[in-house]
Design an enzyme around this catalytic site. Structure first.
Site, short mmCIF file in Angstrom:
data_model
loop_
_atom_site.label_atom_id
_atom_site.label_comp_id
_atom_site.label_asym_id
_atom_site.label_seq_id
_atom_site.Cartn_x
_atom_site.Cartn_y
_atom_site.Cartn_z
N TYR A 192 -44.87 -30.72 -12.05
CA TYR A 192 -43.90 -29.66 -11.76
C TYR A 192 -44.23 -28.38 -12.52
O TYR A 192 -44.73 -28.42 -13.65
CB TYR A 192 -42.49 -30.10 -12.17
CG TYR A 192 -41.58 -30.40 -10.99
CD1 TYR A 192 -40.97 -29.37 -10.28
CD2 TYR A 192 -41.33 -31.71 -10.60
CE1 TYR A 192 -40.13 -29.65 -9.21
CE2 TYR A 192 -40.47 -31.99 -9.54
CZ TYR A 192 -39.88 -30.96 -8.85
OH TYR A 192 -39.05 -31.23 -7.79
N HIS A 229 -32.73 -32.18 -11.77
CA HIS A 229 -33.28 -31.39 -12.87
C HIS A 229 -32.11 -30.77 -13.62
O HIS A 229 -31.28 -30.08 -13.01
CB HIS A 229 -34.18 -30.26 -12.35
CG HIS A 229 -35.37 -30.72 -11.57
ND1 HIS A 229 -36.63 -30.82 -12.11
CD2 HIS A 229 -35.49 -31.09 -10.28
CE1 HIS A 229 -37.47 -31.23 -11.18
NE2 HIS A 229 -36.80 -31.41 -10.06
N ASP A 273 -38.44 -32.73 -20.93
CA ASP A 273 -39.66 -31.93 -20.90
C ASP A 273 -39.79 -30.98 -22.08
O ASP A 273 -40.90 -30.56 -22.42
CB ASP A 273 -39.75 -31.15 -19.59
CG ASP A 273 -40.10 -32.05 -18.41
OD1 ASP A 273 -40.69 -33.12 -18.66
OD2 ASP A 273 -39.81 -31.71 -17.27
#
Length: 770
Positions: A495, A547, A411
């Site tokens: 998210y 994550h 990300d």
């Protein structure tokens, strides 16, 4: 990144305002300083060249210094570490565009990233010594004739990542911003190109413009329209296309093409813009999009999976959650500071309690904390860290089925945490007396956009700092804990991630990530269930996933910017062997081991032995003669649950250990390399750097801490996922001679003397003896 006025903010319903500034400069600043990262072998002229640019000034200053004449340095408008202003970004873009060889090249330029090129640490030391508060002349080594003080700092520089849409090439440009002038002064709004280099075999991060273009081309593709009709969808306005990066699974994903493999979702109501479209994933479609040319190059309707029925609990707006019942029994909760905050702000320089530091921001990392130091009575300003930031995050999914096996987003490196940040004034993201900072970015075509109120700085009450009550006398001492919090929040597809740095009164620094938002879901065939996820509604399931976050901490424990006197010690608790030293079988002790080189410093968390790590200064001791230090205390953590041959691990080898340690090197910034998107190279970045096995016993230490969470979804994570917290703590360890909490003043009513119930039970004659 500009600052805004302090505000005491209630929940604010005003929509976020994004200001756009054309590439033409309206106003700008001049002499500043150079700086950051460098990548993929980009050759940049040494920053030290500033030292010979102004020989006349240096000579004059040397003579004046020798005679004891005070030197009045010229005012500087921007600290070397201040983020680029909107005007500076526009100048950098205009400079690079003007340097294009042909009109076609200039028209094809897409500006992925424009950031400050952070200067070398000696330039920061000079700026902090003489040009900017808190003014620390001791940072500059003294020469025989006294310190030589230049009349100005070196020019600031910008570093640009530019994608050429026509040639599919990525290049890195360094631009000097010394010629920043207002347009009204004849239009001289260009800087000077210092260097440019084409970086072969890479793809830069994707941009929001490309996301929108990908969605448009997929929704207008006739075979896709037919496939959606089979699923009962004829209104393309209901369709959501999330343009995920392709990653790298085989040579078909090579960076010779700029690719996206989108995921498809579908809303049920055209007049409900806040409807949770992620509640209806569209599965069975294989789509590959050429982002460079904006065309669908592969399409296959592989399996007709019915769309999940509209779940009445799917939405999250007021009045629509849990069958339309909202809570009404909460009374107002106000946070007031009638005398204002305890912090002080000067540009991007922050002072609070005994802490001071600088705030920065980049499109990739988001919030950056520079020059962290603590004021310690007679010892003065004591450095703790040069630079703190989150440099990468990876989200691998555990479902082997299509399309979930390829959901392993980087990300930061593929999207950019900073570029996806929010304007925080809309909701109650922060409460109390707040200082906001704006952030400036280039958009894809070279314009400048501003995210207002992007970074939030405020104080928080944090319960009890310490307390003790004497059971004999009933006298009690209590101190409340207050912390200073600096944060930002970003959205990457479904998210939300909140990134926080908390500074405490006892010298502790806590890094925290808050995860929330909406689950990325999959559709099920009627009667189907999967062991790789949780069924949360009819025909709908949430895959298991993880994550991972990487914090990069350029440490400086009791080190000036020009010093390198740190080492890392690992501490494990050992149980004493039975025998003469442990006759009662109760003995245990802490055992220390110096991590002497990079390969020896690849370590994992182990709560069974209370493992932690200490960054120590090898030349500074405390009152007991022990080296001063700061320790990294892990929070809850995990390692990748994928097999060793998982494709995403070739790009994310840094996830294989929780701790890595390297000596500082200016161009070693991102653990998976600067360009993880479609990266065909195995173990690029951190896992490759440490193979040099450089010594760590006394150097400029960089800690890379990898921490993660394994998310096994629950029914209670639907339709929204409540915040989960994960993080770690940097804690003083032998750094101070005693607790810094001792001098925290008590709040009103916290110093109490009451009759002790225990004292009443003791006879008076015995109490007198006590």
């Amino acid at each position: 990144m500009a600052t805004t006025e302090e505000k005491a903010t209630p929940c604010c319903a005003a929509p976020p305002k994004v200001a756009a500034i054309a590439p033409v400069v309206a106003s700008a600043s001049a002499a500043d300083a150079s700086s950051i990262a460098g990548s993929a072998g980009a050759k940049v002229a040494a920053v030290e060249e500033w030292a010979v640019d102004d020989k006349a000034t240096l000579t004059a200053n040397a003579k004046a210094s020798a005679k004891g004449i005070p030197i009045m340095t010229r005012a500087q408008t921007s600290h070397p570490l201040d983020p680029l202003s909107a005007a500076e970004i526009a100048v950098a873009v205009a400079t690079v565009r003007a340097a294009g060889a042909t009109p076609e090249v200039r028209d094809s330029m897409r500006f992925v990233e424009v950031v400050l090129l952070e200067p070398e640490k000696n330039v920061v030391a000079l700026a902090d010594a003489y040009f900017f508060p808190p003014f620390q002349p001791s940072l500059i080594p003294r020469t025989k004739g006294g310190p030589v003080i230049p009349g100005k700092l070196p020019p600031r520089r910008a570093r640009l990542v530019v994608y050429n849409r026509k040639s599919n090439e990525t290049s890195i440009w360094i631009v000097e911003l010394s010629e920043v002038h207002a347009a009204t002064r004849g239009g001289h709004h260009r800087g000077k190109v210092v260097s440019s280099e084409v970086i072969p075999d890479v793809q830069p991060p994707m941009d929001a413009v490309e996301y929108a273009e990908c969605e448009a081309v997929v929704k207008s593709f006739p075979p896709f329209i037919e496939a959606m009709k089979k699923r009962g969808i004829e209104d393309m306005e209901l369709v959501m296309v999330d343009a995920w990066c392709a990653g790298y699974h085989s040579e078909a994903d090579a960076p010779s093409r700029r690719l996206a493999k989108p995921l498809i979702f579908c809303r049920t109501e055209s007049d409900s813009p806040m409807e949770n479209g992620y509640a209806r994933p569209v599965e069975g479609l294989h789509i590959l999009v050429d982002i460079q040319n904006n065309v669908v190059i592969e399409f296959e309707d592989r399996k007709l999976v019915p769309l999940p029925p509209a779940d009445p609990l799917r939405n999250y707006t007021p009045g629509e959650t849990r069958g339309g019942v909202d809570r009404s029994d909460l009374k107002p909760l106000q946070i007031l500071q009638p005398e204002g905050p305890s912090f002080r702000i000067n540009g991007h320089f922050v002072e609070w309690q005994k802490w001071n530091f600088r705030i920065g921001f980049t499109p990739r990392e988001g919030l950056v904390i520079y020059s962290v130091a603590y004021i310690d009575e007679s010892r003065g300003r004591r450095p703790v860290a040069h630079r703190l930031s989150f440099v990468e995050m990876v989200v691998p999914y555990g479902d082997p089925n299509e399309p979930h096996y390829r959901k392993n987003a980087f990300d930061a490196g593929e999207d950019g945490l900073g570029k996806n940040a929010h304007s925080l004034k809309r909701g109650c993201d922060c409460l109390g007396y707040i200082k906001y900072f704006d952030a400036h970015f280039t958009n894809y075509t070279g314009g400048v956009e501003t995210i207002e109120n992007c970074v939030c700085l405020h104080e928080e009450d944090h319960g009890i700092l310490w307390k003790h009550q004497d059971w004999r006398t009933g006298l009690a001492e209590v101190r409340r804990s207050r912390r200073l919090t600096v944060s930002f929040i970003c959205t990457v597809a479904n998210y939300e991630y909140g990134f926080y740095w908390h500074f405490y009164q006892d010298g502790k620094i806590e890094a925290e990530v808050k995860l929330t938002g909406i689950l990325s879901l999959g559709a099920l065939m009627p009667g189907e269930s999967r062991k790789y996820g949780t069924t949360i509604a009819p025909g709908l399931y949430a895959p298991v996933h993880q994550h991972f976050f990487v914090a990069r901490m350029d440490m400086a424990v009791d080190c000036k910017p020009t010093e390198a006197f740190n080492q890392v010690v690992e501490v494990n608790v050992k149980v004493e062997e039975p025998g003469q030293n442990n006759v009662h079988n109760n003995a245990f002790y802490a055992e220390e081991k110096v991590l002497k080189s990079e390969l020896k410093a690849m370590r994992d968390c182990d709560p069974s032995v209370a493992r932690h790590w200490i960054v120590r200064n090898t030349r500074t001791v405390n009152r007991t003669g022990q080296p001063t230090g700061y320790k990294l205390v892990p929070g809850s953590n995990c390692l990748p649950l994928a097999g060793a041959e998982a494709k995403f691990l070739r790009r994310a080898a840094f996830l294989k250990h929780n701790l890595w340690v390297t000596p500082y090197k200016r161009d070693e910034m991102f653990p998976g390399g600067e360009f993880p998107n479609q990266n065909p190279r195995i173990n690029e970045g951190l896992a490759t750097w440490v193979t040099k096995d450089r010594p760590l016993e006394e150097t400029d230490i960089v800690l890379w801490y990898v921490f993660g969470i394994t998310h096994i979804p629950r029914l209670e994570d639907w339709p929204v996922m409540p915040v989960e917290h994960i993080g770690f703590t940097l804690m003083p360890h032998g750094f101070f001679n005693c607790s810094t909490a001792v001098d925290v003043p008590p709040s009103a009513g916290e110093l109490e003397a009451k009759d002790s119930p225990v004292a009443k039970l003791i006879p008076n004659n015995l109490l007198a003896k006590l």
